[in-house]
Design a protein around this motif. Sequence first.
Motif, PDB file in Angstrom:
ATOM      1  N   CYS A 259       0.828  -1.214   0.000  1.00  0.00           N
ATOM      2  CA  CYS A 259       0.000   0.000   0.000  1.00  0.00           C
ATOM      3  C   CYS A 259       0.863   1.264   0.000  1.00  0.00           C
ATOM      4  N   ALA A 260       2.075   1.145   0.530  1.00  0.00           N
ATOM      5  CA  ALA A 260       2.988   2.292   0.502  1.00  0.00           C
ATOM      6  C   ALA A 260       3.522   2.544  -0.899  1.00  0.00           C
ATOM      7  N   ARG A 261       3.475   1.520  -1.767  1.00  0.00           N
ATOM      8  CA  ARG A 261       4.026   1.663  -3.110  1.00  0.00           C
ATOM      9  C   ARG A 261       2.959   1.763  -4.192  1.00  0.00           C
ATOM     10  N   SER A 262       1.733   1.406  -3.888  1.00  0.00           N
ATOM     11  CA  SER A 262       0.713   1.319  -4.937  1.00  0.00           C
ATOM     12  C   SER A 262      -0.646   1.821  -4.458  1.00  0.00           C
ATOM     13  N   GLU A 263      -1.171   2.790  -5.182  1.00  0.00           N
ATOM     14  CA  GLU A 263      -2.493   3.319  -4.859  1.00  0.00           C
ATOM     15  C   GLU A 263      -3.580   2.290  -5.141  1.00  0.00           C
ATOM     16  N   PHE A 264      -3.326   1.405  -6.093  1.00  0.00           N
ATOM     17  CA  PHE A 264      -4.292   0.333  -6.382  1.00  0.00           C
ATOM     18  C   PHE A 264      -4.537  -0.507  -5.140  1.00  0.00           C
ATOM     19  N   PHE A 265      -3.465  -0.904  -4.444  1.00  0.00           N
ATOM     20  CA  PHE A 265      -3.619  -1.748  -3.266  1.00  0.00           C
ATOM     21  C   PHE A 265      -4.177  -0.971  -2.081  1.00  0.00           C
ATOM     22  N   VAL A 266      -3.947   0.325  -2.054  1.00  0.00           N
ATOM     23  CA  VAL A 266      -4.582   1.140  -1.015  1.00  0.00           C
ATOM     24  C   VAL A 266      -6.093   1.017  -1.126  1.00  0.00           C
ATOM     25  N   LYS A 267      -6.604   1.144  -2.359  1.00  0.00           N
ATOM     26  CA  LYS A 267      -8.047   1.074  -2.571  1.00  0.00           C
ATOM     27  C   LYS A 267      -8.569  -0.349  -2.373  1.00  0.00           C
ATOM     28  N   ALA A 268      -7.754  -1.339  -2.832  1.00  0.00           N
ATOM     29  CA  ALA A 268      -8.190  -2.733  -2.712  1.00  0.00           C
ATOM     30  C   ALA A 268      -8.256  -3.175  -1.258  1.00  0.00           C
ATOM     31  N   CYS A 269      -7.385  -2.644  -0.432  1.00  0.00           N
ATOM     32  CA  CYS A 269      -7.328  -3.056   0.981  1.00  0.00           C
ATOM     33  C   CYS A 269      -8.212  -2.212   1.875  1.00  0.00           C
ATOM     34  N   ASN A 270      -8.908  -1.255   1.299  1.00  0.00           N
ATOM     35  CA  ASN A 270      -9.816  -0.439   2.084  1.00  0.00           C
ATOM     36  C   ASN A 270     -10.891  -1.334   2.700  1.00  0.00           C
ATOM     37  N   GLY A 271     -11.174  -1.127   3.957  1.00  0.00           N
ATOM     38  CA  GLY A 271     -12.096  -1.982   4.687  1.00  0.00           C
ATOM     39  C   GLY A 271     -13.483  -2.081   4.095  1.00  0.00           C
ATOM     40  N   GLU A 272     -13.849  -1.134   3.232  1.00  0.00           N
ATOM     41  CA  GLU A 272     -15.185  -1.131   2.655  1.00  0.00           C
ATOM     42  C   GLU A 272     -15.346  -2.203   1.582  1.00  0.00           C
ATOM     43  N   PHE A 273     -14.229  -2.719   1.056  1.00  0.00           N
ATOM     44  CA  PHE A 273     -14.294  -3.684  -0.025  1.00  0.00           C
ATOM     45  C   PHE A 273     -14.049  -5.108   0.480  1.00  0.00           C
TER      46      PHE A 273
END
Length: 272
Positions: free
Chosen positions: A49-63
């Motif tokens: 998540c520190a390197r990729s905005e994609f994984f930030v969104k994918a790991c968001n608790g809402e998903f």
Amino acid sequence: MAPNYESTRADGIATLLTGISGLLKSEKFTDLEVRLGDRVWNVHKSIVCARSEFFVKACNGEFREGKEGIVELHDDEPDVIDKMFHYMYNNEYDDADTETVPVLFNVRIVAAAEKYFVDHLALLAVSKLDYYVEDSWATRPFADGIEETYTTTADTDRQLRDAFLEVVDRHADELFDKDSTRYPHFQAMAAKTVSFSMEVAARLAKAEGIRRSRVTYRCPGANCPMVFRSTMKEADTSVVRKCGKCGLDSNYSWDKWQQFRTIFDGTVIETA
């Protein structure tokens, strides 16, 4: 004697990177599973998540992915994704230990970096690709790399496109030979990759315009064979020039050289 600050800091950073790199290999403390077909990567949310905005969104608790700790990828090349994760932990990746030739592989790394919003990975891939393109211009992977660049990466990615275009500029006479027989794989690619062909045509037209705007000059020195072409015009009298052949006094400015313009015989000794 106190330790040197810079060397101590550098050693500390190296130790940190080694520790982070080791986490990927050991898979200790992993909390995210990434799947692609039958391939699985066990990674750390805090790292990816520190390197990729994609994984930030994918790991968001809402998903669902964030709640289950599983992210599924589709339509990607496993080796490319593997190198992408290697980069996230090591800030580097090896493009020589894959079945895909480096030119094509690095284009695919750029496409993955853009797709998954991995900071700086695309820049590293372009720098690696630039190392290979000059020696591969006559090969099929060079043509395939151009086609993939113009069909799988962002139109705004000028650095990747320019890495190819600059090489094409230097070898345009060979690649676009009039018989269209020497490099058929390249010409077939150019025929169907319209955006690439339009950019090549624009660059070649600009270069031809510059060539046509040059005026031929001859050194006024006695028996000096120096002939050159330049875009400088008669009105540009502020630039002083010294003949590189005979060393004629540099007080001769461009308007004086203009007076000695002669019919060009096709032998350019120097181009200014």
